[in-house]
Design a protein around this motif. Structure first.
Motif, PDB file in Angstrom:
ATOM      1  N   HIS A  33       0.823  -1.214   0.000  1.00  0.00           N
ATOM      2  CA  HIS A  33       0.000   0.000   0.000  1.00  0.00           C
ATOM      3  C   HIS A  33       0.852   1.257   0.000  1.00  0.00           C
ATOM      4  O   HIS A  33       0.439   2.300  -0.484  1.00  0.00           O
ATOM      5  N   TYR A  37       0.349   4.127  -2.734  1.00  0.00           N
ATOM      6  CA  TYR A  37       0.071   5.511  -2.320  1.00  0.00           C
ATOM      7  C   TYR A  37       0.894   6.561  -3.086  1.00  0.00           C
ATOM      8  O   TYR A  37       0.322   7.460  -3.698  1.00  0.00           O
ATOM      9  N   THR A  41      -0.633   9.370  -5.811  1.00  0.00           N
ATOM     10  CA  THR A  41      -0.416  10.822  -5.661  1.00  0.00           C
ATOM     11  C   THR A  41       0.450  11.337  -6.807  1.00  0.00           C
ATOM     12  O   THR A  41       0.288  12.468  -7.240  1.00  0.00           O
ATOM     13  N   ALA A  80      -6.277   8.576  -3.413  1.00  0.00           N
ATOM     14  CA  ALA A  80      -4.874   8.543  -2.961  1.00  0.00           C
ATOM     15  C   ALA A  80      -4.697   8.155  -1.492  1.00  0.00           C
ATOM     16  O   ALA A  80      -3.824   7.346  -1.179  1.00  0.00           O
ATOM     17  N   PRO A  81      -5.471   8.700  -0.556  1.00  0.00           N
ATOM     18  CA  PRO A  81      -5.214   8.323   0.842  1.00  0.00           C
ATOM     19  C   PRO A  81      -5.794   6.976   1.242  1.00  0.00           C
ATOM     20  O   PRO A  81      -5.512   6.493   2.335  1.00  0.00           O
ATOM     21  N   PRO A  83      -5.176   3.837   0.218  1.00  0.00           N
ATOM     22  CA  PRO A  83      -4.177   2.815   0.561  1.00  0.00           C
ATOM     23  C   PRO A  83      -3.607   3.006   1.952  1.00  0.00           C
ATOM     24  O   PRO A  83      -3.279   2.022   2.627  1.00  0.00           O
ATOM     25  N   LEU A  84      -3.515   4.258   2.395  1.00  0.00           N
ATOM     26  CA  LEU A  84      -2.977   4.496   3.741  1.00  0.00           C
ATOM     27  C   LEU A  84      -3.900   3.915   4.801  1.00  0.00           C
ATOM     28  O   LEU A  84      -3.455   3.362   5.798  1.00  0.00           O
TER      29      LEU A  84
END
Lengths: 406, 259
Positions: A33, A37, A41, A80-81, A83-84
């Protein structure tokens, strides 16, 4: 022997295979991940820069992709966020970094950077599509009509002066967006560059390396999606637009190549304590991934293809595909490769991506989660396209010919 | 008195410059900096640890005691403290291992599970116990985005299990890899110097479990503390000083092959 020991409950044991001497607590803690990420981005930054080239620098040939790249960058930005959140072991506490941000940490600035950029992209999209939204709000009825009415935010003024003001605002937003995009991604590079314990990451060049690879991946994905999108809807693919994007791609490709190259040359020349293990990584364990895929296929080959004069659509398309693969591989090599060198400099950690979702952990960190995350931006783009059609201003054959000379 | 704009600006500038000079003096005469001129260590209460590697036999009792004391699942392969074995062969080859963190101790001549290392081929061999270094400038604390890990007034680095989001940034930033994810709480975890014991006047679990006097915990700058006297009078070294974390676990008999 501890190598290969499986201990289901320990975070990291599922996908880490240790070799030689690694510290007992050493597992691959930043996994796939953290590869996805920066990749996402990066695409955001690249797509936005491309749209800004039309809005700010007035590159006429980029008109057909200007709207598309802007909306696409929003779709990517939303994903984008995610995966975090998959990566965190306590995802429901992610709000904590907003409640008690510790600003000495690079990650703590994420909310600030992310939301600022989100605001810029959303408002630019609103201004760009305003005439279209107003037109539909007045014409359409039912659910779609309601959606467009809400989207007008109560502003129905589409007079010439109003549109002129809009254009000025768009220009400002697009211009402000470039440094913001650069910051968003440079900052991701900083997160890695500031990790002093990983020799492959610890370089002040990291933000710039990440930024350049971000731009090339973003432009490449726009070339691919534009070509595929046009072919699927049986519309005319404008060679001039493709060539213009290919030119941007080739320019940034050179910079990216030089930055990544000088980083490795420096490591080899200064040959610090960790060069022994780093060179083993580069030339043996990750040789295929790094040298063959990342550098030769991902950079050198597309550079050659793009620098031979009279770039055809097919040639640009192939180069773009190669660049995308190369950049994804670069993220992989940086994140996984960097961590695969033991901090003891006396061993290696091998990463095995969990494929079958045999447990929650195996799903969360596994192949299927990654595929979902990589497909999701395109699904979002498809949905956005229903409300805000992105390919309305594509060139006809004649317009394309006209723009070539500009 | 009438004041022109020019005069106002002039006087303003002068008063700002004037104010800056005494303020900057505070920086020069920082009380801590002055105190450090008199005492090599500040008078502040500061926990520190001494490991005498020359005495360690690799029995692993410290590792066992730590696991049982601190609620770290015994069979999970993560450790708050562990013992490493270093074996150097006559040819110069260095073999390092720490099977299961040495919680069962070292019982055979099988570095890294190898049986091809005959005893007469070994030029030197020794054990190095490791634990969190409770650094003065901990990089893990620096990078925690939520402020869930922090340094206490007396120098111990702790993790707030209720606040940690589990990003792993601290684990990645620790040069010693003293951190891991706790398999039950799913948050970052590490050695606490047995903070629950030392603050009540007891010794850490590992210190009490060591029968050979390898491990010592105490306060720096406390004249009665053994740790202070060793650090002050003997030649001690720290692990990986190049990272600038100023670790506070001091080693006696450290070798250059120790990682």
């Amino acid at each position: 022997m501890e190598a290969g020991s499986i201990n289901e409950s320990v975070h990291g044991a599922l996908w880490t295979i240790r070799e030689l001497y690694t510290y007992p607590n050493e597992y691959m803690y930043w996994t796939v991940h953290i590869v996805v990420y920066p990749f996402l981005t990066g695409l955001v930054a690249g797509a936005f820069v491309l749209s800004s080239m039309y809005h700010v620098f007035g590159k006429e040939q980029l008109k057909p992709v200007a709207k598309f790249s802007l909306v696409f960058s929003l779709a990517l930005l939303i994903m984008a966020p995610v995966p975090l959140l998959f990566h965190l072991t306590q995802p429901f506490r992610s709000i904590n970094i907003m409640l008690t941000p510790h600003f000495y940490s690079a990650i703590a600035a994420f909310t600030l950077v992310y939301l600022t950029y989100m605001a810029i992209v959303m408002s630019e999209i609103w201004f760009v599509f305003r005439p279209f939204i107003v037109k539909n709000a007045l014409e359409k009825t039912g659910l779609m009509g309601l959606i467009y009415k809400v989207m007008t935010l109560g502003s129905y003024d589409v007079s010439e002066t109003a549109l002129h003001t809009d254009e000025k605002i768009i220009k400002v937003l697009a211009a402000v967006g470039i440094p913001a995009a650069a910051f968003l991604h440079g900052y991701v590079g900083f997160i890695f560059g500031s990790v002093k314990t990983v020799p492959l990451w610890k370089t002040p060049l990291m933000p710039f390396i990440f930024l350049m690879s971000a731009i090339i991946s973003g432009v490449a994905i726009c070339i691919i999606t534009y070509t595929v999108g046009m072919s699927l809807t049986r519309k005319f693919i404008c060679g001039a637009s493709i060539r213009s994007m290919a030119k941007v791609l080739s320019m940034f490709l050179i910079i990216a190549f030089m930055l990544e190259g000088i980083d490795i040359v420096f490591h080899a020349y200064t040959a610090e304590e960790f060069w022994g293990i780093l060179s083993e990584l580069l030339f043996q364990r990750f040789a295929f991934k790094m040298i063959v895929i990342q550098w030769v296929c991902g950079m050198i080959l597309p550079m050659i293809l793009l620098f031979i004069p009279n770039v055809s659509i097919l040639r640009a398309f192939i180069s773009a595909c190669l660049v995308i693969i190369g950049v994804f591989m670069m993220r992989w090599d940086v994140v996984i490769g960097g961590q695969s060198m033991s901090r003891s400099f006396a061993g290696f950690l091998n990463y095995k991506l969990p494929i079958l979702p045999t447990s929650i952990e195996a799903f969360r960190e596994g192949l299927f989660a990654v595929i979902i995350l990589l497909v999701a931006p395109f699904v979002l783009l498809f949905i956005f396209n229903k409300v805000l059609p992105v390919f309305t201003e594509v060139f006809t054959e004649e317009e394309c010919k006209l723009s070539e000379g500009k | 008195m009438k004041l022109t704009r020019r005069e106002l600006l002039k006087m303003g500038l002068i008063s700002i410059c004037g104010a800056v000079i005494p303020v900057s003096a505070f920086e020069v005469f920082k009380p801590e900096a002055l105190a450090s001129l008199i005492h090599p260590f500040s008078k502040k209460k500061r926990w520190a640890f001494v490991v005498d590697t020359t005495k360690c036999v690799g029995c692993g009792m410290c590792v066992k005691a730590c696991k049982l004391e601190n609620d770290v699942p015994f069979y999970a392969d993560i450790q708050r403290t562990w013992v490493e074995r270093y074996v150097q062969r006559k040819g110069g080859e260095v073999i390092i291992d720490s099977p299961r963190g040495a919680r069962y101790g070292f019982t055979a001549n099988d570095p890294q599970g190898r049986t091809d290392v005959p005893e007469d081929d070994i030029s030197k061999g020794f054990f190095v116990p490791k634990l969190c270094n409770h650094c003065e400038k901990p990089s893990c604390v620096q990078v925690c985005p939520a402020g869930a890990t922090y340094k206490t007034e007396d120098g111990v680095v702790l993790v707030d299990r209720k606040w940690c989001i589990g990003c792993g940034y601290c684990i990645t930033n620790c040069p010693y890899f003293a951190r891991f994810f706790h398999p039950v709480y799913n948050t970052a975890d590490k050695c606490t110097f047995c903070y629950h014991r030392i603050t009540k006047g007891r010794k850490t679990a590992c210190v009490e479990a060591c029968a050979f006097g390898v491990r010592k915990i105490g306060l720096l700058n406390d004249p009665d503390s053994e740790v202070f006297n060793i650090v002050k009078t003997e030649r001690v070294a720290v692990l990986k000083p190049e990272y600038g974390n100023e670790p506070h676990v001091f080693y006696i008999g450290l070798d250059h092959i120790v990682r």
